[in-house]
Motif scaffolding. Structure first.
Motif, PDB file in Angstrom:
ATOM      1  N   ALA A 101     -52.873  28.187 -47.927  1.00  0.00           N
ATOM      2  CA  ALA A 101     -53.350  26.807 -48.192  1.00  0.00           C
ATOM      3  C   ALA A 101     -53.996  26.528 -46.748  1.00  0.00           C
ATOM      4  O   ALA A 101     -53.950  27.075 -45.778  1.00  0.00           O
ATOM      5  CB  ALA A 101     -51.865  25.977 -48.185  1.00  0.00           C
ATOM      6  N   PRO A 102     -55.053  25.661 -47.159  1.00  0.00           N
ATOM      7  CA  PRO A 102     -55.708  25.268 -46.026  1.00  0.00           C
ATOM      8  C   PRO A 102     -54.977  24.642 -44.781  1.00  0.00           C
ATOM      9  O   PRO A 102     -54.039  24.019 -45.072  1.00  0.00           O
ATOM     10  CB  PRO A 102     -56.801  24.023 -46.431  1.00  0.00           C
ATOM     11  CG  PRO A 102     -56.284  23.789 -47.796  1.00  0.00           C
ATOM     12  CD  PRO A 102     -55.380  24.708 -48.218  1.00  0.00           C
ATOM     13  N   SER A 103     -55.465  24.720 -43.675  1.00  0.00           N
ATOM     14  CA  SER A 103     -54.783  24.015 -42.398  1.00  0.00           C
ATOM     15  C   SER A 103     -55.634  23.594 -41.568  1.00  0.00           C
ATOM     16  O   SER A 103     -56.763  24.025 -41.217  1.00  0.00           O
ATOM     17  CB  SER A 103     -53.996  25.185 -41.589  1.00  0.00           C
ATOM     18  OG  SER A 103     -53.486  24.723 -40.431  1.00  0.00           O
ATOM     19  N   GLY A 104     -55.346  22.360 -41.307  1.00  0.00           N
ATOM     20  CA  GLY A 104     -56.159  21.308 -40.169  1.00  0.00           C
ATOM     21  C   GLY A 104     -56.096  21.802 -38.677  1.00  0.00           C
ATOM     22  O   GLY A 104     -56.907  21.652 -37.875  1.00  0.00           O
ATOM     23  N   VAL A 120     -57.098  37.852 -41.379  1.00  0.00           N
ATOM     24  CA  VAL A 120     -56.021  36.807 -41.933  1.00  0.00           C
ATOM     25  C   VAL A 120     -55.274  36.731 -40.786  1.00  0.00           C
ATOM     26  O   VAL A 120     -54.921  37.565 -39.754  1.00  0.00           O
ATOM     27  CB  VAL A 120     -55.077  37.576 -42.932  1.00  0.00           C
ATOM     28  CG1 VAL A 120     -53.764  36.789 -43.421  1.00  0.00           C
ATOM     29  CG2 VAL A 120     -55.872  38.035 -44.038  1.00  0.00           C
ATOM     30  N   ASP A 121     -55.009  35.223 -40.471  1.00  0.00           N
ATOM     31  CA  ASP A 121     -54.530  34.784 -39.182  1.00  0.00           C
ATOM     32  C   ASP A 121     -52.853  34.382 -39.343  1.00  0.00           C
ATOM     33  O   ASP A 121     -52.533  33.749 -38.014  1.00  0.00           O
ATOM     34  CB  ASP A 121     -55.458  34.074 -38.216  1.00  0.00           C
ATOM     35  CG  ASP A 121     -55.544  32.669 -39.021  1.00  0.00           C
ATOM     36  OD1 ASP A 121     -54.734  32.367 -39.895  1.00  0.00           O
ATOM     37  OD2 ASP A 121     -56.865  32.000 -38.937  1.00  0.00           O
ATOM     38  N   SER A 122     -52.303  34.410 -40.284  1.00  0.00           N
ATOM     39  CA  SER A 122     -50.862  33.894 -40.314  1.00  0.00           C
ATOM     40  C   SER A 122     -50.003  35.005 -40.700  1.00  0.00           C
ATOM     41  O   SER A 122     -49.137  34.673 -41.594  1.00  0.00           O
ATOM     42  CB  SER A 122     -50.810  32.490 -40.940  1.00  0.00           C
ATOM     43  OG  SER A 122     -51.613  32.738 -42.194  1.00  0.00           O
ATOM     44  N   LEU A 123     -50.174  36.179 -40.380  1.00  0.00           N
ATOM     45  CA  LEU A 123     -49.370  37.377 -40.823  1.00  0.00           C
ATOM     46  C   LEU A 123     -47.967  37.491 -40.025  1.00  0.00           C
ATOM     47  O   LEU A 123     -47.536  38.660 -40.139  1.00  0.00           O
ATOM     48  CB  LEU A 123     -50.234  38.522 -40.558  1.00  0.00           C
ATOM     49  CG  LEU A 123     -51.404  38.715 -41.438  1.00  0.00           C
ATOM     50  CD1 LEU A 123     -52.114  39.908 -41.134  1.00  0.00           C
ATOM     51  CD2 LEU A 123     -50.711  38.977 -42.901  1.00  0.00           C
ATOM     52  N   GLY A 124     -47.775  36.457 -39.111  1.00  0.00           N
ATOM     53  CA  GLY A 124     -46.447  36.528 -38.426  1.00  0.00           C
ATOM     54  C   GLY A 124     -45.411  36.209 -39.160  1.00  0.00           C
ATOM     55  O   GLY A 124     -45.186  36.061 -40.500  1.00  0.00           O
ATOM     56  N   VAL A 125     -44.330  35.703 -38.780  1.00  0.00           N
ATOM     57  CA  VAL A 125     -43.068  35.170 -39.291  1.00  0.00           C
ATOM     58  C   VAL A 125     -43.108  34.031 -40.011  1.00  0.00           C
ATOM     59  O   VAL A 125     -44.078  33.108 -40.094  1.00  0.00           O
ATOM     60  CB  VAL A 125     -41.847  34.884 -37.949  1.00  0.00           C
ATOM     61  CG1 VAL A 125     -41.803  36.395 -37.460  1.00  0.00           C
ATOM     62  CG2 VAL A 125     -42.204  33.933 -37.224  1.00  0.00           C
ATOM     63  N   ARG A 126     -42.052  33.709 -40.841  1.00  0.00           N
ATOM     64  CA  ARG A 126     -41.829  32.592 -41.727  1.00  0.00           C
ATOM     65  C   ARG A 126     -40.931  31.575 -40.613  1.00  0.00           C
ATOM     66  O   ARG A 126     -40.198  32.054 -40.242  1.00  0.00           O
ATOM     67  CB  ARG A 126     -41.283  32.748 -43.072  1.00  0.00           C
ATOM     68  CG  ARG A 126     -41.996  33.088 -44.028  1.00  0.00           C
ATOM     69  CD  ARG A 126     -41.315  33.219 -45.418  1.00  0.00           C
ATOM     70  NE  ARG A 126     -40.420  34.242 -45.373  1.00  0.00           N
ATOM     71  CZ  ARG A 126     -39.300  34.029 -45.749  1.00  0.00           C
ATOM     72  NH1 ARG A 126     -38.667  32.656 -46.074  1.00  0.00           N
ATOM     73  NH2 ARG A 126     -38.267  34.928 -45.914  1.00  0.00           N
ATOM     74  N   GLY A 127     -41.456  30.451 -40.403  1.00  0.00           N
ATOM     75  CA  GLY A 127     -40.788  29.636 -39.461  1.00  0.00           C
ATOM     76  C   GLY A 127     -41.460  28.066 -39.472  1.00  0.00           C
ATOM     77  O   GLY A 127     -42.600  27.853 -40.200  1.00  0.00           O
ATOM     78  N   PRO A 175     -64.781  27.454 -33.700  1.00  0.00           N
ATOM     79  CA  PRO A 175     -65.499  26.998 -34.682  1.00  0.00           C
ATOM     80  C   PRO A 175     -64.850  26.930 -36.265  1.00  0.00           C
ATOM     81  O   PRO A 175     -63.533  27.519 -36.094  1.00  0.00           O
ATOM     82  CB  PRO A 175     -66.516  28.014 -35.049  1.00  0.00           C
ATOM     83  CG  PRO A 175     -66.503  28.761 -33.570  1.00  0.00           C
ATOM     84  CD  PRO A 175     -65.198  28.521 -33.269  1.00  0.00           C
ATOM     85  N   PRO A 176     -65.076  26.269 -37.126  1.00  0.00           N
ATOM     86  CA  PRO A 176     -64.374  26.218 -38.472  1.00  0.00           C
ATOM     87  C   PRO A 176     -64.305  27.597 -39.136  1.00  0.00           C
ATOM     88  O   PRO A 176     -65.177  28.352 -38.798  1.00  0.00           O
ATOM     89  CB  PRO A 176     -65.317  25.375 -39.369  1.00  0.00           C
ATOM     90  CG  PRO A 176     -66.043  24.659 -38.356  1.00  0.00           C
ATOM     91  CD  PRO A 176     -66.356  25.419 -37.322  1.00  0.00           C
ATOM     92  N   LEU A 231     -49.684  31.575 -46.408  1.00  0.00           N
ATOM     93  CA  LEU A 231     -50.509  31.939 -45.258  1.00  0.00           C
ATOM     94  C   LEU A 231     -51.488  30.639 -45.027  1.00  0.00           C
ATOM     95  O   LEU A 231     -51.732  29.736 -45.988  1.00  0.00           O
ATOM     96  CB  LEU A 231     -51.468  33.145 -45.592  1.00  0.00           C
ATOM     97  CG  LEU A 231     -50.499  34.540 -45.705  1.00  0.00           C
ATOM     98  CD1 LEU A 231     -51.886  35.465 -46.026  1.00  0.00           C
ATOM     99  CD2 LEU A 231     -49.741  34.798 -44.798  1.00  0.00           C
ATOM    100  N   ALA A 232     -52.032  30.542 -43.737  1.00  0.00           N
ATOM    101  CA  ALA A 232     -53.189  29.579 -43.492  1.00  0.00           C
ATOM    102  C   ALA A 232     -54.478  30.294 -44.178  1.00  0.00           C
ATOM    103  O   ALA A 232     -54.819  31.366 -43.799  1.00  0.00           O
ATOM    104  CB  ALA A 232     -53.410  29.176 -42.039  1.00  0.00           C
ATOM    105  N   GLY A 233     -55.162  29.505 -45.056  1.00  0.00           N
ATOM    106  CA  GLY A 233     -56.320  29.877 -45.736  1.00  0.00           C
ATOM    107  C   GLY A 233     -57.604  29.536 -44.595  1.00  0.00           C
ATOM    108  O   GLY A 233     -57.557  29.882 -43.535  1.00  0.00           O
ATOM    109  N   ALA A 234     -58.261  28.675 -45.410  1.00  0.00           N
ATOM    110  CA  ALA A 234     -59.370  27.582 -44.480  1.00  0.00           C
ATOM    111  C   ALA A 234     -58.853  26.925 -43.249  1.00  0.00           C
ATOM    112  O   ALA A 234     -57.468  26.637 -43.406  1.00  0.00           O
ATOM    113  CB  ALA A 234     -60.192  26.879 -45.454  1.00  0.00           C
ATOM    114  N   ARG A 235     -59.367  27.226 -42.088  1.00  0.00           N
ATOM    115  CA  ARG A 235     -58.857  26.503 -41.081  1.00  0.00           C
ATOM    116  C   ARG A 235     -60.140  25.549 -40.543  1.00  0.00           C
ATOM    117  O   ARG A 235     -61.125  26.112 -40.427  1.00  0.00           O
ATOM    118  CB  ARG A 235     -58.582  27.350 -40.062  1.00  0.00           C
ATOM    119  CG  ARG A 235     -57.304  28.045 -40.089  1.00  0.00           C
ATOM    120  CD  ARG A 235     -56.733  28.669 -38.772  1.00  0.00           C
ATOM    121  NE  ARG A 235     -55.572  29.411 -39.144  1.00  0.00           N
ATOM    122  CZ  ARG A 235     -54.219  29.046 -38.664  1.00  0.00           C
ATOM    123  NH1 ARG A 235     -54.026  28.030 -38.251  1.00  0.00           N
ATOM    124  NH2 ARG A 235     -53.200  29.985 -38.745  1.00  0.00           N
TER     125      ARG A 235
END
Ligand SMILES: [Zn+2]
Length: 413
Positions: free
Chosen positions: A344-347, A363-370, A315-316, A198-202
């Protein structure tokens, strides 16, 4: 399965049976062009969503807030956006979840990438399949599964699917922020990485346009009477580009400079566009102050007027204590499903940034793997639709049943 109860297993098993139907739907949705500026296509997509989600409760299609932005001549032009899908279920419930996503894609109506095709067995290539039409199906099936469980009555939710996420959510930000203030947690269905992380910190992002107004003059006869707007923006850019040297992880991208004309005229108008990204709220405040100070300096030095449009509209989203609790809850659910959930962090940034800025655990990357999103190589690992829908469904059921504690909201940073 490790410690899934029989009552939890039944809705999860139902999701597993839905793989073929979900694949068919994601292919149909991918073939609907819903580029952020294609309002007719977005309306078709909204209708498809109404049909799919309508079984859960009443749907409203909400007009976006009016937005305007400067064009390259410095004139403010209206920016039309598509309507926002908004579904509310059991608003009276003690605990509430905000589930958010977007129906728009980065592919315009005239882009060559318009239809899905199989890249290889199990891997679908198509516009929006990962970002995020597949994710919307993950969200839908998690909710349908929750409704089949014995605990649905204890949990209320709102679904907000905007039509302008890929163009910064300017028309939907107010609705999203209001929904975030009503919720206990936020779940967003941006794609996970291909390996499931998932994307952790953004990072946060500030997007700016600076309009420079100087004074025209003949470049040979009386150049000293002119006030060069192009030169002022160029100077602004050089000063802005030095900022990252002072602050770790902060980036500035000076992106475009419009304006000017014939070489014998001192140009009176220019528009400069740039963005700033950073990891922390402290850096955001610092960057905002620096941009304001540099703009004032340059305006004085070149005797031009500089008008700033835009700012930190995303915002961050640091992975602080407020956020970490919900990530751990997702990890625990994953472990019981045999999924190793890591992050993992994401830019990159998304509406999750804006929801977290309301103090909401998200939590903002609960969608599919792709992957390869925003390109014609975009792909979806189709099995991940049921895999991720089961993850969200288990999380929702455990929050609703009390098996998992609700994470506490934080202050607005
Ligand atoms: Zn997206």
């Amino acid at each position: 399965m490790l410690s899934i109860t029989r009552e939890e297993a039944r809705p999860l098993d139902w999701i597993a049976e839905r793989q073929a139907a979900m694949t068919e739907t994601v292919m149909a949705w991918s073939a609907i062009n819903s580029g952020s500026r294609n309002l007719a296509g977005l309306d078709r997509m909204a209708t498809a969503l109404e049909q799919a989600f309508g079984a859960l409760g009443p749907v409203r299609l909400v007009a976006p807030e009016p937005v305007s932005a400067p064009d390259n001549d410095g004139c403010l032009q209206p920016l039309p956006h598509g309507r926002i899908f908004h579904l509310t279920v059991r608003p009276e419930a003690r605990h509430r979840v905000l589930l958010a996503g977007h129906m728009d894609t980065v592919f315009a109506a005239d882009h060559p990438f318009q239809a899905p095709r199989w890249r290889e067995p199990g891997v679908l290539n198509g516009p929006g399949v990962a970002d995020m039409k597949g994710g919307l199906l993950v969200m839908l099936h998690a909710l349908l599964a929750l409704e089949q469980s014995p605990w649905a009555g204890g949990l209320g939710y709102e679904v907000v699917i905007n039509a302008d996420e890929e163009v910064s959510s300017l028309g939907s930000a107010a609705l999203l922020a209001a929904a975030a203030r009503r919720a206990d947690i936020g779940l967003v269905y941006e794609p996970a990485l291909p390996d499931g992380r998932l994307a952790g910190a953004r990072k946060g992002i500030g997007t700016y346009a600076v309009l420079a107004q100087g004074r025209a003059a003949h470049a040979g006869r009386n150049p000293e009477a002119g006030r060069n707007a192009v030169l002022a923006v160029a100077d602004l850019f050089v000063r802005l580009a030095r900022l990252p040297r002072v602050r770790d992880g902060l980036t500035v991208n000076v992106a475009s400079l419009g304006g000017g004309g014939p070489t014998n005229v001192v140009p009176a108008q220019a528009v400069g566009r740039f963005e700033v990204r950073c990891w922390s709220h402290e850096d955001r405040h610092w960057a905002q102050a620096q941009v304001a100070a540099i703009v004032a300096e340059v305006a004085g030095h070149h005797d031009v007027s500089l008008t700033v449009h835009g700012g930190f509209n995303r915002p961050p989203k640091p992975l602080d204590a407020v956020q970490a609790g919900l990530f751990e809850a997702v990890r625990g659910c994953g472990a019981d499903l045999g999924l190793a959930v890591d992050w993992a962090p994401s830019g990159g940034c998304c509406d999750g940034n804006n929801l977290a800025a309301q103090g909401l655990p998200v939590v903002d990357s609960l969608g599919v793997r792709g992957g390869a999103i925003h390109s014609a190589e975009e792909f979806l690992i189709v099995d991940s639709m049921t895999e991720r829908a089961r993850l969200s469904a288990l999380l929702l059921m455990r929050l609703a049943s009390g098996a998992l504690a609700w994470p506490a909201r934080g202050p607005r940073p």
